[in-house]
Scaffold this active site. Structure first.
Site, PDB file in Angstrom:
ATOM      1  N   LEU A 117       0.836  -1.201   0.000  1.00  0.00           N
ATOM      2  CA  LEU A 117       0.000   0.000   0.000  1.00  0.00           C
ATOM      3  C   LEU A 117       0.869   1.248   0.000  1.00  0.00           C
ATOM      4  O   LEU A 117       1.950   1.267   0.604  1.00  0.00           O
ATOM      5  CB  LEU A 117      -0.861  -0.012   1.268  1.00  0.00           C
ATOM      6  CG  LEU A 117      -1.738   1.201   1.570  1.00  0.00           C
ATOM      7  CD1 LEU A 117      -2.958   1.197   0.657  1.00  0.00           C
ATOM      8  CD2 LEU A 117      -2.169   1.177   3.035  1.00  0.00           C
ATOM      9  N   CYS A 118       0.391   2.299  -0.671  1.00  0.00           N
ATOM     10  CA  CYS A 118       1.001   3.627  -0.565  1.00  0.00           C
ATOM     11  C   CYS A 118      -0.134   4.654  -0.651  1.00  0.00           C
ATOM     12  O   CYS A 118      -1.280   4.324  -0.380  1.00  0.00           O
ATOM     13  CB  CYS A 118       2.078   3.848  -1.634  1.00  0.00           C
ATOM     14  SG  CYS A 118       1.458   4.056  -3.306  1.00  0.00           S
ATOM     15  N   HIS A 119       0.178   5.876  -1.040  1.00  0.00           N
ATOM     16  CA  HIS A 119      -0.843   6.927  -1.100  1.00  0.00           C
ATOM     17  C   HIS A 119      -1.779   6.753  -2.298  1.00  0.00           C
ATOM     18  O   HIS A 119      -3.001   6.750  -2.151  1.00  0.00           O
ATOM     19  CB  HIS A 119      -0.169   8.302  -1.131  1.00  0.00           C
ATOM     20  CG  HIS A 119      -1.130   9.435  -0.950  1.00  0.00           C
ATOM     21  ND1 HIS A 119      -0.810  10.715  -1.298  1.00  0.00           N
ATOM     22  CD2 HIS A 119      -2.398   9.490  -0.467  1.00  0.00           C
ATOM     23  CE1 HIS A 119      -1.845  11.523  -1.033  1.00  0.00           C
ATOM     24  NE2 HIS A 119      -2.818  10.800  -0.536  1.00  0.00           N
TER      25      HIS A 119
END
Length: 160
Positions: A117-119
């Site tokens: 996951l990231c932004h």
């Protein structure tokens, strides 16, 4: 010695020969670059990397056993994680790659399902592709990152 290869990396004639050659047998193949001798020394299961919709992740997170059988990695910066996070994800900030990269295969199990996951889904895809080169077999990039997760799956998580 090419190391591990996967389909789509080499010219078609070479790939066809590489993926159909019997183990340890030397085969000849002609490409536009000339003649080559090829010997496949071993095989391994193909790895995969899939984009996962935020709604699908939310459904998985409803299962209390999910966090025990899966590995959840958040590659955002620590200040971003303070703003918004999903329970169960462990921080591996991409900017600190030099610290965690060399030991990732001993910290995590490459054979387990790994969710990244990231932004917005760009850094996580980059990290997942690198994890694939380190022998991780089953990788899921959360499409749209935590931003889309907040909008489409759990609006209690802040957007930024």
């Amino acid at each position: 010695m090419l190391g591990w290869i996967r389909k789509g990396q080499l010219v078609p004639e070479f790939e066809e020969a590489a993926f159909s050659a019997p183990l340890n047998k030397v085969v000849r193949v002609k490409t536009k670059f000339g003649w080559h001798l090829l010997q496949a020394l071993s095989e391994r299961d193909a790895a995969f990397l899939h984009d996962m919709r935020p709604e699908e992740l939310q459904r998985l997170l409803q299962d209390p056993n999910f966090c025990e059988v899966a590995q959840l990695i958040d590659v955002r910066e620590l200040d971003e994680i303070e703003i918004a996070s999903i329970k169960g994800f462990k921080a591996y900030p991409l900017s600190q790659f030099g610290l965690w990269g060399p030991q990732i295969s001993s910290d995590l199990d490459p054979s387990k399902d790994t969710y990244v996951l990231c932004h917005h889904g760009v850094r996580s895809l980059q990290a997942a592709q690198w994890l694939q080169t380190q022998g991780f077999r089953k990788l899921y990039n959360i499409a749209g990152g935590i931003h889309q997760y907040s909008l489409r799956a759990d609006n209690s998580i802040r957007t930024y």
